[in-house]
Design a protein around this motif. Structure first.
Motif, short mmCIF file in Angstrom:
data_model
loop_
_atom_site.label_atom_id
_atom_site.label_comp_id
_atom_site.label_asym_id
_atom_site.label_seq_id
_atom_site.Cartn_x
_atom_site.Cartn_y
_atom_site.Cartn_z
N HIS A 161 4.24 -5.87 -8.34
CA HIS A 161 5.03 -5.63 -7.13
C HIS A 161 4.66 -4.26 -6.57
O HIS A 161 4.57 -3.28 -7.33
N ALA A 162 4.46 -4.18 -5.27
CA ALA A 162 4.07 -2.92 -4.64
C ALA A 162 5.30 -2.07 -4.35
O ALA A 162 6.28 -2.56 -3.77
N HIS A 163 5.25 -0.81 -4.73
CA HIS A 163 6.34 0.13 -4.48
C HIS A 163 5.79 1.37 -3.79
O HIS A 163 4.76 1.91 -4.21
N ARG A 164 6.46 1.82 -2.73
CA ARG A 164 6.02 3.05 -2.05
C ARG A 164 6.34 4.23 -2.96
O ARG A 164 7.49 4.45 -3.34
N VAL A 165 5.31 5.00 -3.29
CA VAL A 165 5.47 6.12 -4.19
C VAL A 165 5.45 7.45 -3.43
O VAL A 165 6.07 8.42 -3.86
N ALA A 166 4.76 7.48 -2.30
CA ALA A 166 4.66 8.72 -1.52
C ALA A 166 4.48 8.38 -0.05
O ALA A 166 4.04 7.28 0.31
N GLY A 167 4.81 9.36 0.81
CA GLY A 167 4.63 9.18 2.24
C GLY A 167 5.77 8.39 2.88
O GLY A 167 6.81 8.15 2.26
N GLU A 168 5.55 8.00 4.12
CA GLU A 168 6.54 7.26 4.89
C GLU A 168 5.93 5.95 5.38
O GLU A 168 4.80 5.94 5.88
N ASN A 169 6.69 4.88 5.25
CA ASN A 169 6.25 3.57 5.73
C ASN A 169 7.11 3.14 6.91
O ASN A 169 8.26 2.75 6.72
N PRO A 170 6.59 3.21 8.14
CA PRO A 170 7.40 2.85 9.31
C PRO A 170 7.76 1.38 9.37
O PRO A 170 8.61 0.98 10.17
N LEU A 171 7.14 0.56 8.52
CA LEU A 171 7.42 -0.88 8.54
C LEU A 171 8.54 -1.27 7.58
O LEU A 171 8.88 -2.45 7.47
N ASP A 172 9.13 -0.29 6.88
CA ASP A 172 10.15 -0.58 5.87
C ASP A 172 11.29 -1.44 6.40
O ASP A 172 11.75 -2.37 5.73
N LEU A 173 11.76 -1.14 7.61
CA LEU A 173 12.91 -1.84 8.16
C LEU A 173 12.53 -3.13 8.86
O LEU A 173 13.39 -3.92 9.24
N GLU A 174 11.23 -3.34 9.03
CA GLU A 174 10.76 -4.51 9.78
C GLU A 174 10.11 -5.57 8.89
O GLU A 174 9.90 -6.70 9.33
N MET A 175 9.80 -5.22 7.67
CA MET A 175 9.02 -6.11 6.81
C MET A 175 9.64 -6.14 5.43
O MET A 175 9.96 -5.09 4.86
N SER A 176 9.84 -7.31 4.86
CA SER A 176 10.46 -7.43 3.55
C SER A 176 9.56 -6.85 2.46
O SER A 176 8.34 -6.76 2.62
N ALA A 177 10.20 -6.46 1.35
CA ALA A 177 9.44 -5.92 0.22
C ALA A 177 8.44 -6.95 -0.30
O ALA A 177 7.31 -6.61 -0.68
N ALA A 178 8.85 -8.23 -0.30
CA ALA A 178 7.94 -9.29 -0.77
C ALA A 178 6.74 -9.43 0.15
O ALA A 178 5.61 -9.62 -0.31
N ALA A 179 6.97 -9.32 1.47
CA ALA A 179 5.86 -9.44 2.42
C ALA A 179 4.91 -8.26 2.30
O ALA A 179 3.69 -8.41 2.41
N ILE A 180 5.46 -7.05 2.07
CA ILE A 180 4.61 -5.88 1.87
C ILE A 180 3.76 -6.06 0.61
O ILE A 180 2.56 -5.75 0.60
N THR A 181 4.38 -6.56 -0.45
CA THR A 181 3.63 -6.81 -1.69
C THR A 181 2.52 -7.83 -1.47
O THR A 181 1.39 -7.65 -1.92
N ASP A 182 2.84 -8.92 -0.76
CA ASP A 182 1.83 -9.96 -0.50
C ASP A 182 0.66 -9.39 0.31
O ASP A 182 -0.50 -9.69 0.03
N ALA A 183 0.97 -8.58 1.33
CA ALA A 183 -0.09 -7.98 2.14
C ALA A 183 -0.94 -7.04 1.30
O ALA A 183 -2.17 -7.02 1.43
N ALA A 184 -0.29 -6.26 0.44
CA ALA A 184 -1.04 -5.33 -0.41
C ALA A 184 -1.94 -6.06 -1.39
O ALA A 184 -3.06 -5.63 -1.69
N ARG A 185 -1.46 -7.20 -1.92
CA ARG A 185 -2.23 -7.94 -2.91
C ARG A 185 -3.53 -8.51 -2.33
O ARG A 185 -4.53 -8.64 -3.04
N GLN A 186 -3.51 -8.88 -1.04
CA GLN A 186 -4.70 -9.49 -0.46
C GLN A 186 -5.68 -8.47 0.12
O GLN A 186 -6.70 -8.84 0.67
N LEU A 187 -5.36 -7.20 -0.04
CA LEU A 187 -6.24 -6.15 0.48
C LEU A 187 -7.29 -5.81 -0.59
O LEU A 187 -6.98 -5.21 -1.61
N HIS A 188 -8.52 -6.20 -0.33
CA HIS A 188 -9.61 -5.95 -1.29
C HIS A 188 -10.73 -5.10 -0.70
O HIS A 188 -11.72 -4.83 -1.37
#
Length: 437
Positions: A161-188
């Motif tokens: 599961h992807a967790h924000r560790v540093a910085g700011e994510n402007p998509l936090d309020l617009e995108m679910s944690a599951a969707a952020i994780t899915d997007a991160a997983r497919q980034l190669h």
């Protein structure tokens, strides 16, 4: 101006009024700029290019065509009554070459800047001793490299599961944690997104999330080591953004260095953990117990020494693999039945030690709970094989000088042998038998 006198010249001649409007132009210039140039302000046709002045900059100036960025003239201006006369010659080749040269210099300058940034980031990464600090450095370096409005670093946990560790994510309020994780997983590989269509093509919720957050573009890169993705970093832009050819390699360099350092930090943490924890149960080992014991208030300390009954029979009859399974189950039960302030360690073999901040009554109550929990059935053991616990308890005694944890462990160990000698599955407190409970 008598245009007929200058129509045959291989250069342009223009007369301007006091307001810099074109009142006359020879044939060469009309062909070059268009017949509609007459009567129009000169600025609608030509604009000075300050970066392309000639040697002195006083007598001639490069002027680019307003409607065609690759056409330009070299112009000489002379006062003429209330207006001026401009003589121009085509300099498009020179202008385009100069523009390309300037772009090359600009690219070289950006490359030098980015190389220095990578070097600075590498030095900073080397000093990072935690994942959090490393992520903060990466987020700051990435934001600086791209002039981003926000940047963020996400790391995967043991469940991917992807967790924000540093910085700011402007998509936090617009995108679910599951969707952020899915997007991160497919980034190669490095991805740049500059439009809603590109965002929609990359991840289902991304386009709508970017629009809702006012994000116009982003660049993201995976943190990969030997084919394993440890996390990602992303930079966000609230204005239209075009990424040059160096953007991708820069992201790869930053991500690669950060990933290598992250892997090193995790390996160091694992080595430190392995040095102070038991491999089978993951409990603190004897070395770690000694470190923890130095922080305990010895005047209120109590030690519970546990030795398993029946464990040797398990090892002898079922083998060490099943024996290890028993040890892991014992560790789990001990964790479940001690308080958050208590410290538990595997002391060796089938021996465990609990250090408490407790008086005799509380320590004995804890020991009773542990004895009962360890005596319950082990579902993976066959009938006839039972595991229990003989437990010794020692309490700090200010009056008799019994304060050191080492002394308490020895006393609790002796009490445990007393309990075991009386048949096992019972508790003894520093020479006072408490019974099987």
């Amino acid at each position: 101006m008598d245009v007929c006198d200058v129509d045959s010249l291989p250069v342009g001649v223009i007369r301007l009024d006091r307001e810099d409007r074109v009142v006359a132009a020879n044939a060469w210039f009309r062909r070059w700029a268009g017949e509609d140039v007459i009567g129009r302000p000169l600025r609608d046709t030509l604009v000075p290019v300050k970066d392309f002045l000639d040697g002195t900059g006083q007598y001639s100036v490069m002027m680019a065509a307003v409607r065609d960025p690759e056409r330009a003239v070299l112009a000489v201006r002379a006062a003429d009554g209330d207006g001026a006369v401009l003589t121009v010659m085509d300099a498009s080749d020179r202008y385009v070459s100069g523009q390309r040269l300037r772009d090359s210099f600009a690219l070289a300058d950006r490359t030098r800047h980015r190389l220095q940034l990578i070097i600075d980031a590498s030095i900073a990464f080397a000093d990072a001793t935690s994942e959090e600090r490393l992520s903060e450095i990466l987020a700051a370096a990435a934001a600086k490299a791209y002039g981003a409005d926000e940047s963020a670093v996400f790391l995967f946990d043991e469940h991917a599961h992807a967790h924000r560790v540093a910085g700011e994510n402007p998509l936090d309020l617009e995108m679910s944690a599951a969707a952020i994780t899915d997007a991160a997983r497919q980034l190669h590989s490095v991805v740049t997104i500059t439009s809603r269509a590109e965002a929609d093509g990359f991840a289902p919720e991304l386009g709508e999330a970017m629009q809702g957050a006012g994000v116009r573009a982003l660049i993201a890169a995976p943190l990969e080591v030997e084919g394993m993705t440890l996390g990602v970093f992303a930079c966000f832009f609230r204005h239209p953004r075009v990424f040059d050819a160096e953007a991708g390699p820069l992201a790869e360099a930053l991500a690669g260095q950060a990933a290598q350092t992250l892997a090193t930090v995790r390996l160091q943490r694992q080595l430190e953990h392995a040095a102070t924890h038991d491999e089978t149960t993951d409990l603190p080992n004897r070395r770690r117990l000694d470190e923890i014991a130095r922080q305990v208030d010895h005047a209120r300390a109590a030690v519970i020494f546990i030795d398993l009954d029946g464990f040797k029979d398990v090892n002898d009859q079922l083998g060490h693999d099943v024996g290890d399974e028993v040890l892991r189950e014992v560790a789990a039960r001990l964790r479940q039945h001690i308080r958050d302030v208590d410290v538990i360690a595997r002391y060796g073999g089938d021996e465990f030690v609990v250090v408490c901040d407790a008086d005799a009554e509380v320590a004995t109550e804890i020991a009773a709970r542990l004895r009962e929990a360890l005596s319950e059935e082990y579902s993976f053991l066959p009938a006839g094989l039972c595991v229990g616990a003989s437990i010794g308890v020692a309490i700090a005694d200010v009056n008799n000088g019994v304060l050191g944890i080492d002394r308490l462990i020895r006393d609790a160990d002796q009490a445990m042998y007393l309990a075991k000698g009386r048949g096992g599955n019972q508790i003894a407190v520093a020479g006072l038998a408490v019974g099987a409970g």
